[in-house]
Design a protein around this motif. Sequence first.
Motif, PDB file in Angstrom:
ATOM      1  N   ALA A 216      20.083  60.427  43.394  1.00  0.00           N
ATOM      2  CA  ALA A 216      21.419  60.448  44.019  1.00  0.00           C
ATOM      3  C   ALA A 216      21.551  61.655  44.947  1.00  0.00           C
ATOM      4  O   ALA A 216      22.207  61.593  45.981  1.00  0.00           O
TER       5      ALA A 216
ATOM      6  N   ASN B 201      26.550  53.044  46.781  1.00  0.00           N
ATOM      7  CA  ASN B 201      27.462  54.005  47.414  1.00  0.00           C
ATOM      8  C   ASN B 201      26.722  55.226  47.934  1.00  0.00           C
ATOM      9  O   ASN B 201      26.974  55.703  49.032  1.00  0.00           O
ATOM     10  N   LEU B 202      25.782  55.722  47.120  1.00  0.00           N
ATOM     11  CA  LEU B 202      25.201  57.039  47.427  1.00  0.00           C
ATOM     12  C   LEU B 202      23.917  56.970  48.251  1.00  0.00           C
ATOM     13  O   LEU B 202      23.693  57.788  49.147  1.00  0.00           O
TER      14      LEU B 202
ATOM     15  N   TRP C 268      24.257  48.700  36.664  1.00  0.00           N
ATOM     16  CA  TRP C 268      25.087  49.893  36.887  1.00  0.00           C
ATOM     17  C   TRP C 268      24.452  50.796  37.954  1.00  0.00           C
ATOM     18  O   TRP C 268      25.122  51.267  38.878  1.00  0.00           O
ATOM     19  N   THR C 269      23.143  51.011  37.841  1.00  0.00           N
ATOM     20  CA  THR C 269      22.485  51.928  38.785  1.00  0.00           C
ATOM     21  C   THR C 269      22.527  51.366  40.199  1.00  0.00           C
ATOM     22  O   THR C 269      22.717  52.111  41.163  1.00  0.00           O
TER      23      THR C 269
ATOM     24  N   ARG D 197      18.528  59.078  33.181  1.00  0.00           N
ATOM     25  CA  ARG D 197      19.712  59.749  33.741  1.00  0.00           C
ATOM     26  C   ARG D 197      19.289  60.896  34.665  1.00  0.00           C
ATOM     27  O   ARG D 197      19.801  61.062  35.764  1.00  0.00           O
TER      28      ARG D 197
ATOM     29  N   HIS E 159      25.788  52.186  41.619  1.00  0.00           N
ATOM     30  CA  HIS E 159      25.864  53.636  41.855  1.00  0.00           C
ATOM     31  C   HIS E 159      25.128  54.001  43.147  1.00  0.00           C
ATOM     32  O   HIS E 159      25.650  54.717  43.999  1.00  0.00           O
TER      33      HIS E 159
ATOM     34  N   ILE F 197      18.002  59.508  37.927  1.00  0.00           N
ATOM     35  CA  ILE F 197      19.111  58.955  38.736  1.00  0.00           C
ATOM     36  C   ILE F 197      19.832  60.076  39.471  1.00  0.00           C
ATOM     37  O   ILE F 197      20.181  59.946  40.646  1.00  0.00           O
ATOM     38  N   GLN F 198      20.025  61.179  38.766  1.00  0.00           N
ATOM     39  CA  GLN F 198      20.736  62.298  39.391  1.00  0.00           C
ATOM     40  C   GLN F 198      19.929  62.862  40.564  1.00  0.00           C
ATOM     41  O   GLN F 198      20.473  63.162  41.619  1.00  0.00           O
TER      42      GLN F 198
END
Length: 317
Positions: free
Chosen positions: A70, A21-22, A14-15, A63, A18, A66-67
Motif C-alpha cells: 500500500a 483505491n491505493l 478485501w485486499t 498484513r 483495498h 499489504i502495508q
Amino acid sequence: MATDQWTIADILAWTQGHFENLRPGSPRLDAELLLAFVLDCPRLDLYLRADQPLNEKERGAYRELIQQRAAGCPIAYLTGEKEFWSLSLEVNKYTLIPRPDTETLVENTVEQIRNRQNKHSESQCLIAELGTGTAAIPLALCAELMNLHIIAVDCSADILEVAIRNLQRHESLLSPRDNRIELVKSNLFSRINPPAKLDFIVSNPPYIPSGNISKLQVDVAQYEPHTALDGGPDGLSFYRYLLDTAPGLLAPEGEMLLEIGFDQRTQLSLLLKDFPAWKTSAFLPDMQGNDRVWKLGLSELPLSWKLTCSIDNRQLI
Ligand SMILES: C[S@@+](CC[C@H](N)C(=O)[O-])C[C@H]1O[C@@H](n2cnc3c(N)ncnc32)[C@H](O)[C@@H]1O
C-alpha cells in the motif's frame, strides 16, 4: 465476520478492494501474489483452497506485506521474485525489476543471433552485455540459443551476487547447452577482456533523464535503484558511451542491440550523426508499435540482415 475466521476468498476480496483505491494497477493479481507467497503455494491453489481460514501467523505476515504494498513497494521486492521470459528470477532492492518491455529486446536479439548461427554454425557466438542486473537478458538468450559466450557486466557487487544466484538457479541453460555467462564487475566495459572481437553487444542501459526520475511513479522512483535508471542529464549518456566504444570491441560484421525509451528515437537519430563508424541503424517496435529497440551495425549490410533479405527474398538496397 471476525477476522480470525477470514478465509482465503474473503481476504483476497478485501485486499482487492483495498488496493483498488491505493494501488489500482493490478489489485487482484497483487493480492493473489502476496497471499500465495505467504502461504508458499501456487496462485491456483488459492482458488482450490478458497474456503480455508488463515491462521494468526499467516494473517500477520500477510498484513505486513499489504502495508508495504500500500505504501508503494513493488510486489517483486516483497516476494523476491519476478518472472521474465518464463524464467523465475531472484530480485532484491539492489536490482532493477526486469520488465516485460525488455522481452522485445530479447526477441530481436535472439533473431539476430540465430541468423548469425545459421551462417556460422560451428563457432561460438561472443556477446557482451552492459548492465546485466538480475542476468535476465543473458539467461533469456541462453533459454533460446546454444553455443553462446556472454560477458555480462554490472557495476555493483550486490547486484552481481543476485545475478550469480540466478545463474545457479538456471544452471540447466548453461553448460548443458554449451552456453557460458561470465559475470564481470566493471564500470561500463572498462574491465572486460574478451577473447576475440565481439559478435554482438546488447544492453538495456539506464535511460531516464536524471531530472525525470523523481517524477516517475512512486513504485519506481522510491524503490528501484537509481543507478539502474539514471541515464544522465538528457538520458543519453550510456548510448553516447556505447556508440563511441562499441566499434572498437565489435567484429567488422558485429551488431549492437539496445533498449530505448519509447520517446527517444528522434534524439538518438540525431546523436548517431556524431558516430560515423555505424553504417546501419534501425528502430524496431514493440507490440504496441512503440520504437523500443535500436539495432546498429558496423558493416554496410550486416550479415544477419543479408540473410533476412535472402530469406524474405526482398531487396534492401
Ligand atoms: C536498466 S538496468 C537493466 C538491468 C537488466 N539488464 C534488465 O534489463 O532488467 C541497467 C543496469 O545497468 C547497471 N549500470 C549502471 N551504471 C553502470 C555502469 N557505469 N557500469 C556498469 N553497469 C552499470 C545498473 O546497475 C543496472 O543493473
